[in-house]
Design a protein around this motif. Structure first.
Motif, PDB file in Angstrom:
ATOM      1  N   ASN A 175       2.835   3.275  -8.606  1.00 20.80           N
ATOM      2  CA  ASN A 175       1.470   3.122  -9.103  1.00 20.80           C
ATOM      3  C   ASN A 175       0.634   2.350  -8.093  1.00 20.80           C
ATOM      4  OD1 ASN A 175       1.694   4.475 -11.572  1.00 20.80           O
ATOM      5  ND2 ASN A 175       2.513   2.656 -12.599  1.00 20.80           N
ATOM      6  N   LEU A 176      -0.454   2.959  -7.653  1.00 19.25           N
ATOM      7  CA  LEU A 176      -1.393   2.292  -6.769  1.00 19.25           C
ATOM      8  C   LEU A 176      -2.738   2.184  -7.484  1.00 19.25           C
ATOM      9  CD1 LEU A 176      -0.496   3.943  -3.345  1.00 19.25           C
ATOM     10  CD2 LEU A 176       0.402   1.842  -4.355  1.00 19.25           C
ATOM     11  N   ALA A 177      -3.728   1.682  -6.807  1.00 22.22           N
ATOM     12  CA  ALA A 177      -5.031   1.467  -7.435  1.00 22.22           C
ATOM     13  C   ALA A 177      -5.659   2.803  -7.817  1.00 22.22           C
ATOM     14  CB  ALA A 177      -5.948   0.702  -6.480  1.00 22.22           C
ATOM     15  N   GLY A 178      -5.684   3.123  -9.112  1.00 23.44           N
ATOM     16  CA  GLY A 178      -6.354   4.310  -9.621  1.00 23.44           C
ATOM     17  C   GLY A 178      -5.599   5.603  -9.471  1.00 23.44           C
TER      18      GLY A 178
END
Length: 620
Positions: A175-178
């Motif tokens: 999971n990364l930003a957005g």
């Protein structure tokens, strides 16, 4: 139906140009355009519809169905691009499952007899302090291939000919930003040149932001071709890899598409190895509690022991009436050698010297001043009574050390001249055992100190080695530091913890009262007939407590003939003195000579109270 050339817009113009030459202008162009439109419609109706972007099933058939329209399969691409020169072709198909697992199928095509192998690292550095960790499971092979996981790496080998390897990867989704990122190494570390690599990627949603890097590890060279098709597929081709080179692929998916399963591990460096972690914090807290409890126990013992030396000295009754006579009685029946050992928790030379004098006073030995063969003053020790059951073990050991079986008398000069010095190791051990048995000491201070030294030193060394080992491996090095602190605490506590028991501390208080008596006593306080006996019985205690000079000074004028027998009953002088004044001038010389002989044994400390370092003789 007839297919027109690929440039469909050029056909009406060419057709119109021909009809115009024949005299038919605008209607001719419109006619040709209409004809081209009919042809395009026929072509569109003749081609099959595009497949769904994410097939419902896993397998080669589904992957073929998911292949974008208008493109050949990866095998056909590899064959078409390298049909003449390709020797080693690799085809990789990736499929991201709904549970976040990444299923991988690798097809390896090599000429017969050509062996190659590779290993894909399952622990990849993402920074100087962090690694990304992958897991591979469900490894199967077909054809001339072997595969397995060992030493944090996926190992695949082929001995030639077609082969297929299938496996599942966990840890590829982060999971990364957005958004979510899917990352895997398509090809890595082949030990032979690879002529062509093709790959296809299937994801629940159309992949976005593809990034494919090829070449040596760490390079930023893009792969030969990475195309996102309008049908939602991703096709990658690479025109060759040198031995050891890799292909790294990352694509994106909308946030929450599948469960993220990326795992990251901290790399143990000197900076991170000594960081606070759960194991190290637990170890530090546990050691702190142990040290705190130990400190409380040590402080309580020291406070109790220190109280014995503080405050006014208690008054002790050392003169007891025995019918018509007055006798000297030590507190708690303690003997001179025991006094010194309990007071400073060590066996010293002065303790043994006081014991020799006490043995003479109690009629086991005779001490006489004489002249040696060299004409100098000397001292003779003689048997008077053999050791019996009234003696303690340490007293018997002292007696036999000076006068072994069969020896009736000995000069101090002869003891000093012996090839082997007087052995007092047995005396020391017996004296420690005696005070332990009496309950004045809780342990043998010397032996215990050695044990605690080894124990504390061993724990501290283990902590140092453990901290180094942890710092170079898994981290949590502060756990080793906690063990080191425990070892140092043991060493410090062993030196600070008194060996005296509560009974021993009480004896110290009584010895302070005895010392006060010896320091303030006057000869006139004792009946004349009892002065010699009281003087003699108290003298060994004065020696061990450092009050010899004062005691000799106060009682130097005692007339030993008052008891009807001239001279001291346990001491003889070369001139046959009949008063203690002459004795007090010679006795310190005897004490110094005996101290010197005993100190040469090396088994007891050469320690004498400060008051006795240079006793002042009293002239007779």
């Amino acid at each position: 139906m007839v297919r027109f050339p690929a440039d469909h817009m050029g056909f009406p113009l060419e057709c119109g140009a021909v009809l115009t030459k024949l005299g038919i202008r605008l209607p001719a162009v419109l006619f040709c355009a209409l004809l081209a439109g009919v042809s395009l419609g026929g072509i569109a109706q003749a081609e099959p519809p595009s497949p769904a972007p994410y097939p419902a099933d896993v397998g080669d058939r589904d992957a073929d169905a998911a292949r974008p329209h208008g493109h050949d399969s990866p095998e056909e691409l590899a064959g078409g691009l390298n049909q003449q020169t390709a020797k080693v072709n690799i085809d990789v198909r990736l499929r991201l499952e709904q549970d976040g697992a990444l299923t991988v199928t690798e097809r390896i095509n090599t000429p017969e007899g050509t062996a190659l192998s590779k290993q894909v690292p399952l622990r990849v550095a993402t920074s100087d302090t962090e690694d990304r960790v992958y897991q591979v499971r469900d490894v199967t092979t077909e054809g001339a291939a072997e595969a397995g996981v060992a030493d944090d790496a996926l190992r695949i080998s082929s001995s030639g000919g077609p082969a297929t390897v299938r496996y599942t990867v966990l840890g590829a989704v982060a999971n990364l930003a957005g958004h979510q990122e899917i990352r895997w190494r398509l090809a890595s570390g082949w030990d032979q040149p690879v002529d062509a690599v093709t790959a296809s990627v299937s994801t629940p949603n159309a992949p976005t932001s593809p990034n494919c890097l090829a070449g040596p590890v760490g390079s930023t060279t893009q792969c030969t071709r990475a195309v996102l098709e309008h049908t939602g597929g991703l096709v990658i081709t690479q025109d060759g890899l040198a031995p050891g080179e890799r292909m790294d692929l990352s694509v994106s998916q909308p946030a929450g598409t599948v469960p993220a399963n990326a795992e990251f591990a901290t790399v143990a460096t000197l900076a991170t190895a000594f960081a606070l972690t759960v194991p190290s914090v637990v170890a530090l807290i546990a050691v702190a509690l142990v040290l705190l409890v130990g400190l409380v126990l040590v402080l309580r013992a020291r406070r109790r022991d220190a109280a014995a030396w503080q405050g006014p000295a208690p008054q002790v009754d050392v003169l007891l009436s025995d019918g018509q006579r007055v006798v000297f009685a030590s507190p708690d029946g303690v003997l001179p050698g025991q006094v010194g050992t309990v007071t400073d928790e060590h066996v010293d030379v002065v303790d043994v010297t006081a014991t020799v004098i006490d043995l003479a006073v109690r009629n086991y030995l005779w001490i006489a001043e004489t002249v040696g063969a060299d004409g100098l003053a000397d001292w003779q020790l003689s048997r008077r009574n053999a050791p019996d059951e009234q003696l303690h073990e340490y007293e018997r050991a002292v007696y036999e050390a000076l006068l072994p079986q069969g020896t009736e008398q000995v000069l101090l000069s002869e003891l000093r001249a012996r090839s082997n010095p007087v052995r007092l190791d047995t005396v020391r051990a017996a004296l420690y055992s005696d005070v332990l048995r009496q309950g004045w000491l809780a342990r043998d201070p010397q032996a215990t100190s050695r044990r605690w030294l080894w124990l504390g030193g061993g724990i501290a060394a283990l902590g140092v080695l453990g901290a180094l080992a942890l710092a170079l491996t898994v981290g949590h090095a502060l756990t080793g530091v906690a063990v080191l602190l425990l070892g140092l605490g043991v060493l410090l506590g062993a030196n600070l913890l008194p060996a005296r028991t509560a009974r021993g501390s009480q004896l110290v208080r009584q010895m302070r009262g005895l010392l006060d008596y010896l320091h303030t006593a006057r000869a006139t306080d004792i009946p004349a007939a009892d002065r010699e006996m009281v003087f003699s019985r108290a003298l060994p205690y004065a020696v061990v407590l450092g009050e010899t000079s004062h005691w000799l000074t106060q009682l130097g004028e005692v007339n030993p003939s008052d008891n009807g027998v001239p001279g001291l009953y346990w001491f003889g002088g070369s001139e046959g003195e009949e008063n203690l004044g002459r004795f007090s001038g010679h006795f310190p010389a005897f004490v110094a000579a005996l101290d010197g002989v005993l100190a040469e044994s090396g088994h007891v400390r050469s320690l004498r109270p400060a008051e006795e370092s240079a006793p002042a003789p009293v002239a007779g």
